[in-house]
Structures are given as structure tokens and as C-alpha cells.
Design a protein around this motif. Sequence first.
Motif, PDB file in Angstrom:
ATOM      1  N   VAL A   1      -4.964   4.011  -1.565  1.00  0.00           N
ATOM      2  CA  VAL A   1      -4.392   3.059  -2.517  1.00  0.00           C
ATOM      3  C   VAL A   1      -4.571   1.647  -1.959  1.00  0.00           C
ATOM      4  O   VAL A   1      -4.211   1.383  -0.812  1.00  0.00           O
ATOM      5  CB  VAL A   1      -2.902   3.339  -2.773  1.00  0.00           C
ATOM      6  CG1 VAL A   1      -2.327   2.334  -3.752  1.00  0.00           C
ATOM      7  CG2 VAL A   1      -2.721   4.755  -3.315  1.00  0.00           C
ATOM      8  N   VAL A   2      -5.120   0.766  -2.764  1.00  0.00           N
ATOM      9  CA  VAL A   2      -5.324  -0.625  -2.375  1.00  0.00           C
ATOM     10  C   VAL A   2      -4.583  -1.508  -3.372  1.00  0.00           C
ATOM     11  O   VAL A   2      -4.705  -1.312  -4.586  1.00  0.00           O
ATOM     12  CB  VAL A   2      -6.819  -0.991  -2.361  1.00  0.00           C
ATOM     13  CG1 VAL A   2      -7.004  -2.456  -1.968  1.00  0.00           C
ATOM     14  CG2 VAL A   2      -7.583  -0.079  -1.401  1.00  0.00           C
ATOM     15  N   ALA A   3      -3.804  -2.466  -2.884  1.00  0.00           N
ATOM     16  CA  ALA A   3      -3.026  -3.325  -3.775  1.00  0.00           C
ATOM     17  C   ALA A   3      -3.241  -4.785  -3.411  1.00  0.00           C
ATOM     18  O   ALA A   3      -3.564  -5.115  -2.268  1.00  0.00           O
ATOM     19  CB  ALA A   3      -1.548  -2.973  -3.684  1.00  0.00           C
ATOM     20  N   GLY A   4      -3.039  -5.662  -4.378  1.00  0.00           N
ATOM     21  CA  GLY A   4      -3.152  -7.088  -4.140  1.00  0.00           C
ATOM     22  C   GLY A   4      -4.190  -7.727  -5.044  1.00  0.00           C
ATOM     23  O   GLY A   4      -4.719  -7.086  -5.958  1.00  0.00           O
ATOM     24  N   GLN A   5      -4.486  -8.963  -4.771  1.00  0.00           N
ATOM     25  CA  GLN A   5      -5.450  -9.707  -5.587  1.00  0.00           C
ATOM     26  C   GLN A   5      -6.855  -9.402  -5.068  1.00  0.00           C
ATOM     27  O   GLN A   5      -7.423 -10.128  -4.251  1.00  0.00           O
ATOM     28  CB  GLN A   5      -5.171 -11.212  -5.517  1.00  0.00           C
ATOM     29  CG  GLN A   5      -5.985 -12.020  -6.521  1.00  0.00           C
ATOM     30  CD  GLN A   5      -5.562 -13.468  -6.529  1.00  0.00           C
ATOM     31  OE1 GLN A   5      -4.602 -13.838  -5.865  1.00  0.00           O
ATOM     32  NE2 GLN A   5      -6.269 -14.290  -7.284  1.00  0.00           N
ATOM     33  N   VAL A   6      -7.405  -8.301  -5.542  1.00  0.00           N
ATOM     34  CA  VAL A   6      -8.695  -7.822  -5.051  1.00  0.00           C
ATOM     35  C   VAL A   6      -9.658  -7.613  -6.214  1.00  0.00           C
ATOM     36  O   VAL A   6      -9.248  -7.489  -7.378  1.00  0.00           O
ATOM     37  CB  VAL A   6      -8.539  -6.495  -4.275  1.00  0.00           C
ATOM     38  CG1 VAL A   6      -7.675  -6.696  -3.037  1.00  0.00           C
ATOM     39  CG2 VAL A   6      -7.942  -5.408  -5.162  1.00  0.00           C
ATOM     40  N   ASP A   7     -10.931  -7.563  -5.885  1.00  0.00           N
ATOM     41  CA  ASP A   7     -11.978  -7.223  -6.846  1.00  0.00           C
ATOM     42  C   ASP A   7     -12.169  -5.706  -6.771  1.00  0.00           C
ATOM     43  O   ASP A   7     -12.616  -5.185  -5.743  1.00  0.00           O
ATOM     44  CB  ASP A   7     -13.270  -7.953  -6.490  1.00  0.00           C
ATOM     45  CG  ASP A   7     -14.399  -7.690  -7.494  1.00  0.00           C
ATOM     46  OD1 ASP A   7     -14.378  -6.619  -8.145  1.00  0.00           O
ATOM     47  OD2 ASP A   7     -15.298  -8.548  -7.612  1.00  0.00           O
ATOM     48  N   TYR A   8     -11.825  -5.015  -7.844  1.00  0.00           N
ATOM     49  CA  TYR A   8     -11.851  -3.552  -7.778  1.00  0.00           C
ATOM     50  C   TYR A   8     -13.250  -3.013  -7.478  1.00  0.00           C
ATOM     51  O   TYR A   8     -13.408  -1.961  -6.859  1.00  0.00           O
ATOM     52  CB  TYR A   8     -11.286  -2.938  -9.056  1.00  0.00           C
ATOM     53  CG  TYR A   8     -12.194  -2.957 -10.252  1.00  0.00           C
ATOM     54  CD1 TYR A   8     -13.053  -1.892 -10.510  1.00  0.00           C
ATOM     55  CD2 TYR A   8     -12.199  -4.036 -11.124  1.00  0.00           C
ATOM     56  CE1 TYR A   8     -13.889  -1.904 -11.612  1.00  0.00           C
ATOM     57  CE2 TYR A   8     -13.029  -4.058 -12.219  1.00  0.00           C
ATOM     58  CZ  TYR A   8     -13.876  -2.992 -12.466  1.00  0.00           C
ATOM     59  OH  TYR A   8     -14.709  -3.009 -13.545  1.00  0.00           O
TER      60      TYR A   8
ATOM     61  N   LYS B   1       6.714  -6.145  -5.795  1.00  0.00           N
ATOM     62  CA  LYS B   1       5.821  -6.453  -4.671  1.00  0.00           C
ATOM     63  C   LYS B   1       4.826  -5.315  -4.509  1.00  0.00           C
ATOM     64  O   LYS B   1       5.212  -4.178  -4.245  1.00  0.00           O
ATOM     65  CB  LYS B   1       6.621  -6.640  -3.382  1.00  0.00           C
ATOM     66  CG  LYS B   1       7.528  -7.859  -3.381  1.00  0.00           C
ATOM     67  CD  LYS B   1       8.286  -7.968  -2.079  1.00  0.00           C
ATOM     68  CE  LYS B   1       7.369  -8.186  -0.891  1.00  0.00           C
ATOM     69  NZ  LYS B   1       8.146  -8.389   0.361  1.00  0.00           N
ATOM     70  N   THR B   2       3.543  -5.639  -4.667  1.00  0.00           N
ATOM     71  CA  THR B   2       2.526  -4.583  -4.584  1.00  0.00           C
ATOM     72  C   THR B   2       2.490  -3.947  -3.208  1.00  0.00           C
ATOM     73  O   THR B   2       2.199  -2.751  -3.078  1.00  0.00           O
ATOM     74  CB  THR B   2       1.138  -5.148  -4.923  1.00  0.00           C
ATOM     75  OG1 THR B   2       0.874  -6.289  -4.080  1.00  0.00           O
ATOM     76  CG2 THR B   2       1.049  -5.562  -6.369  1.00  0.00           C
ATOM     77  N   SER B   3       2.812  -4.723  -2.152  1.00  0.00           N
ATOM     78  CA  SER B   3       2.786  -4.170  -0.798  1.00  0.00           C
ATOM     79  C   SER B   3       3.828  -3.070  -0.625  1.00  0.00           C
ATOM     80  O   SER B   3       3.671  -2.186   0.220  1.00  0.00           O
ATOM     81  CB  SER B   3       3.011  -5.276   0.234  1.00  0.00           C
ATOM     82  OG  SER B   3       4.241  -5.937  -0.009  1.00  0.00           O
TER      83      SER B   3
ATOM     84  N   HIS C   1       3.581   2.022  -1.477  1.00  0.00           N
ATOM     85  CA  HIS C   1       4.288   3.049  -0.710  1.00  0.00           C
ATOM     86  C   HIS C   1       5.100   3.945  -1.643  1.00  0.00           C
ATOM     87  O   HIS C   1       5.194   5.159  -1.430  1.00  0.00           O
ATOM     88  CB  HIS C   1       5.210   2.390   0.324  1.00  0.00           C
ATOM     89  CG  HIS C   1       4.476   1.660   1.395  1.00  0.00           C
ATOM     90  ND1 HIS C   1       3.757   2.299   2.384  1.00  0.00           N
ATOM     91  CD2 HIS C   1       4.330   0.331   1.638  1.00  0.00           C
ATOM     92  CE1 HIS C   1       3.218   1.412   3.187  1.00  0.00           C
ATOM     93  NE2 HIS C   1       3.545   0.206   2.763  1.00  0.00           N
ATOM     94  N   THR C   2       5.672   3.346  -2.684  1.00  0.00           N
ATOM     95  CA  THR C   2       6.433   4.122  -3.654  1.00  0.00           C
ATOM     96  C   THR C   2       5.535   5.104  -4.392  1.00  0.00           C
ATOM     97  O   THR C   2       5.855   6.293  -4.525  1.00  0.00           O
ATOM     98  CB  THR C   2       7.111   3.180  -4.671  1.00  0.00           C
ATOM     99  OG1 THR C   2       7.973   2.283  -3.971  1.00  0.00           O
ATOM    100  CG2 THR C   2       7.920   3.976  -5.683  1.00  0.00           C
TER     101      THR C   2
END
Length: 241
Positions: free
Chosen positions: A5-12, A175-177, A181-182
Motif C-alpha cells: 500500500v502506497v499513500a500520499g501525493q504520488v503518481d500512481y 491522514k493517509t500515513s 495502517h488501518t
Amino acid sequence: NTMLVVAGQVDYKEVFKEAKKIFGDWEPADFDPFEKWEIPEFEPLTEDKFYVTNNENAQVPVVMIGYHGPDTRGDIKSTYAADVFSFILGQASSKLQREMVDAGLALQVDVGYQTCKFTGPITITLVPVPGKTRAAMKALNEHIDQWDSEDYFTDDQMETAKNLLAIDDAYGKEKTSEFVHTVTYWWAVADIQYYTNYVENLQEVTREDITNYVTTYIKGKPRVTGILVNDDLLPGVIFNE
């Protein structure tokens, strides 16, 4: 049995590219690891057990009581009821808080449940007022005996509990961080659908569901009780009144 799982302001697109670069050569096993290495069940509690931990740093007695609760494989409905009931008991207006904390028997009393795939634990934490451990334990046991009574909590308290759980769920997504985890926790202990439908299923919990949860897993069931004390607090400690 693996999730990335990757979260945040990223380019998928970049995420998929990097994931493939790092994990792309992983070959799937030709067997089911959960069949080859079967996870053992928890042995059920067959009798009450008691423990005393004596530590000079204990400023007040602390009692913890544990029961074996429901899991997501065998009794999903009770996992929702457990959460709702715990949030009913935690309200300042609840009978438990009024007659334990407000009445001066306890500094704190909490009831919690952790959703698990294998035997979710039910935990009661009691911090008695020093010198009132006997009375506090007696009162707590009397409350547990009432937990399946129709008039132990109100409809308003049950609806408040459901609303509080929904609010907690909403805050947990801010919070995506933390959200990743959830999501992965619920994927591991149940499945994604359990989590995405969580708030909706909480709203379906009835008094009958809570009564069934209490009578199946708590009232009259074997439990483990432990108390943390120091030498000065030890006199008067009692578990079974």
C-alpha cells in the motif's frame, strides 16, 4: 498473502513502475502457505485464572480482566456488537461510569475489544480508588452480571456509541500515513469489505446482538484477572467477591 500500500501525493503510474521493478521477479508459491503451515487455534479458557504482580512503582492498584471474544471467521456480527457495547460503557452517562467512577469506587474503568481473525480479546481495565479495591471489584462483577439486562443502557446511548464509532472512522481517514495502517490491518484480520462496510454494519447492531455478545463471551465465562500493586496496596486485594 502480501499487500503493498502506497499513500500520499504520488503518481500512481510511477508507483506501479517502481513496485514492478522491486517485486516483479517474485514468483508465487505453488502451494497455499496457510494450508501447509496451519495457524493453530487458541486453546479456550476452561477456568478462571488470577495473577498478582507486585511492583514498587505502582502508585495505585490496576486490575485487568481478559476474556476470549469473537473473531471475524466465526462470529462477525458479534465483532460489531462488541465495538458498540464498549462505546456504550465508555460514555460518562453510562451506568458503569456513574456507579463506578462518579460514585468514588474507581479512578477509571474501561472496556475494550480488539477485532482479530483468531479470538479477539475483550479487556476490562479497572483502576480502583486506593483502599476500595474490594468494593470496586464487587461492584464491577455486579455490573457484569447486569450487562445482558434490557434496561442496562438506553437507546440514546446505543445511538451515541454508533455515532462516536463513525466519527472515529472518519477521523482515521484524514491522514493517509495513518489510513494505510488501518486499511492493511482490516485486510489482515478480516477483508477489505469488512472495513468498507464497517460503519454501515454498526448501524445494524441491535440490543439482541449486544445481549448475545455478552452472554456468549462475557457473563459467566472463564476469564483471566491480573492486578498490579505494591506492598502497601496488597492488603485487601480480592478477585472473586
